[in-house]
Enzyme design. Structure first.
Site, PDB file in Angstrom:
ATOM      1  N   ASP A 184      33.010  41.967  66.002  1.00 26.40           N
ATOM      2  CA  ASP A 184      31.797  41.157  66.095  1.00 26.40           C
ATOM      3  C   ASP A 184      32.111  39.686  65.827  1.00 26.40           C
ATOM      4  OD1 ASP A 184      29.353  39.946  65.889  1.00 26.40           O
ATOM      5  OD2 ASP A 184      28.518  41.342  64.415  1.00 26.40           O
ATOM      6  N   ASP A 203      32.081  50.195  62.468  1.00 25.09           N
ATOM      7  CA  ASP A 203      30.956  49.301  62.742  1.00 25.09           C
ATOM      8  C   ASP A 203      31.360  47.868  62.358  1.00 25.09           C
ATOM      9  OD1 ASP A 203      28.411  48.872  63.679  1.00 25.09           O
ATOM     10  OD2 ASP A 203      27.372  49.554  61.878  1.00 25.09           O
ATOM     11  N   GLY A 215      20.055  48.439  64.423  1.00 27.80           N
ATOM     12  CA  GLY A 215      18.801  48.213  63.698  1.00 27.80           C
ATOM     13  C   GLY A 215      17.728  49.214  64.086  1.00 27.80           C
ATOM     14  N   GLY A 216      18.098  50.481  64.148  1.00 29.41           N
ATOM     15  CA  GLY A 216      17.205  51.487  64.727  1.00 29.41           C
ATOM     16  C   GLY A 216      16.066  51.953  63.846  1.00 29.41           C
ATOM     17  N   SER A 217      16.216  51.837  62.523  1.00 27.67           N
ATOM     18  CA  SER A 217      15.175  52.357  61.630  1.00 27.67           C
ATOM     19  C   SER A 217      13.933  51.485  61.728  1.00 27.67           C
ATOM     20  CB  SER A 217      15.677  52.373  60.184  1.00 27.67           C
ATOM     21  OG  SER A 217      16.811  53.207  60.074  1.00 27.67           O
TER      22      SER A 217
END
Ligand code: ZN
Length: 283
Positions: free
Chosen positions: A107, A85, A210-212
């Site tokens: 990134d 990541d 940022g799924g949570s």
């Protein structure tokens, strides 16, 4: 079965208008929970490592982590991918590739568009020459604690997407459409019209970080409209810590050798949570 290249799972998801779920893992317990949940649900999953766990927190080495995940993948019928990541540094990303990561995120989204394209293209050339896939980011996802998901000027601009994907040759693209990392201060509201524009601008599979905290009805819609990889982390970390607290509360006095039961307790709790999330995938 052998480790699956994470990009193959992402491309399969793209072909099916679905998303593969992807989890940052800090250690064996968390990776074990992902594999357990994948086995339970029959869904593929990607295990990710954040580079700073190696470079700042000295928890692991890239090689040790990659070897662990490859071994776990080889001992299950579930399809498991491995991915690095957010790496912001070329030397670090090359180090991870040399240590066995078959898919990475590079990134450079903090740079201006021209620099982001130049640095990402160079990393893609390096990675592709070694059979490694690259995810990158356009726009800036940022931190939920800083309300990044509400700052539309940081969102991915659809008119830059085609140029970026064409010039860099990236394999997948992380987008900023109202999502952010960590705990949201209020319920996020994904900009699905923007997602439609981005998806229309490129064939490159899209990634949601940022799924949570994103409501599941929005997730299902995002998967249907172009999101093919979904990163889910903060809730799992909270589950991990909560399971330790629960375990210790049940095993007084503190510090007793009952600590030996913690791995099983945290793996069970995280497996249950991850399995509930994995069923959202249509893969
Ligand atoms: Zn992220």
């Amino acid at each position: 079965m052998p480790l699956v290249n994470a990009i193959d799972l992402v491309r399969e998801a793209s072909a099916k208008n679905a998303a593969v779920l992807s989890f940052v893992c800090i250690d064996y317990n968390e990776a074990r929970a992902v594999v357990n949940a994948a086995e339970r649900t029959g869904k593929p999953a990607i295990i990710m490592l954040l580079p700073e766990y190696v470079t700042q927190y000295s928890l692991n080495g890239f090689g040790e982590f990659a070897a662990m995940v490859k071994f776990m993948a080889g001992r299950t019928d579930a399809r498991i991918g491995l991915h690095l990541d957010h790496s912001y540094d070329e030397a670090e990303a090359r180090w991870a590739i040399e240590c066995g990561f078959t898919s990475i995120m590079f990134d450079a989204s903090r740079d201006d568009l021209e620099t982001n394209i130049r640095r990402t293209r160079a990393m893609v050339e390096y990675a592709h020459a070694r059979g490694v896939a690259v995810e990158s980011e356009l726009g800036s996802i940022g931190l939920a604690s800083e309300r990044a998901g509400e700052k539309t000027d940081l969102f991915t601009k659809p008119d830059a997407v085609a140029l970026f994907c064409r010039e860099t040759g990236v394999d997948s693209l992380a987008v900023a459409i109202g999502n952010a990392h960590g705990d949201y201060l209020q319920t996020p509201n994904l900009d699905l019209a923007r997602l439609d524009e981005i998806n229309a601008a490129t064939d490159t599979p899209l990634v949601l970080h940022g799924g949570s905290g994103i409501p599941e009805d929005q997730l299902v819609e995002a998967f249907r409209r172009g999101i093919n990889k979904f990163n889910y982390g903060t809730d799992v970390k909270r589950c991990y810590i909560g399971a330790i607290h629960d375990y210790m509360a049940r095993h007084e006095p503190p510090g007793s050798l009952d600590v030996l039961g913690i791995p099983a307790a945290v793996q069970q709790a995280m497996t249950d949570l991850i399995a509930r999330k994995l069923v959202l995938s249509k893969l």
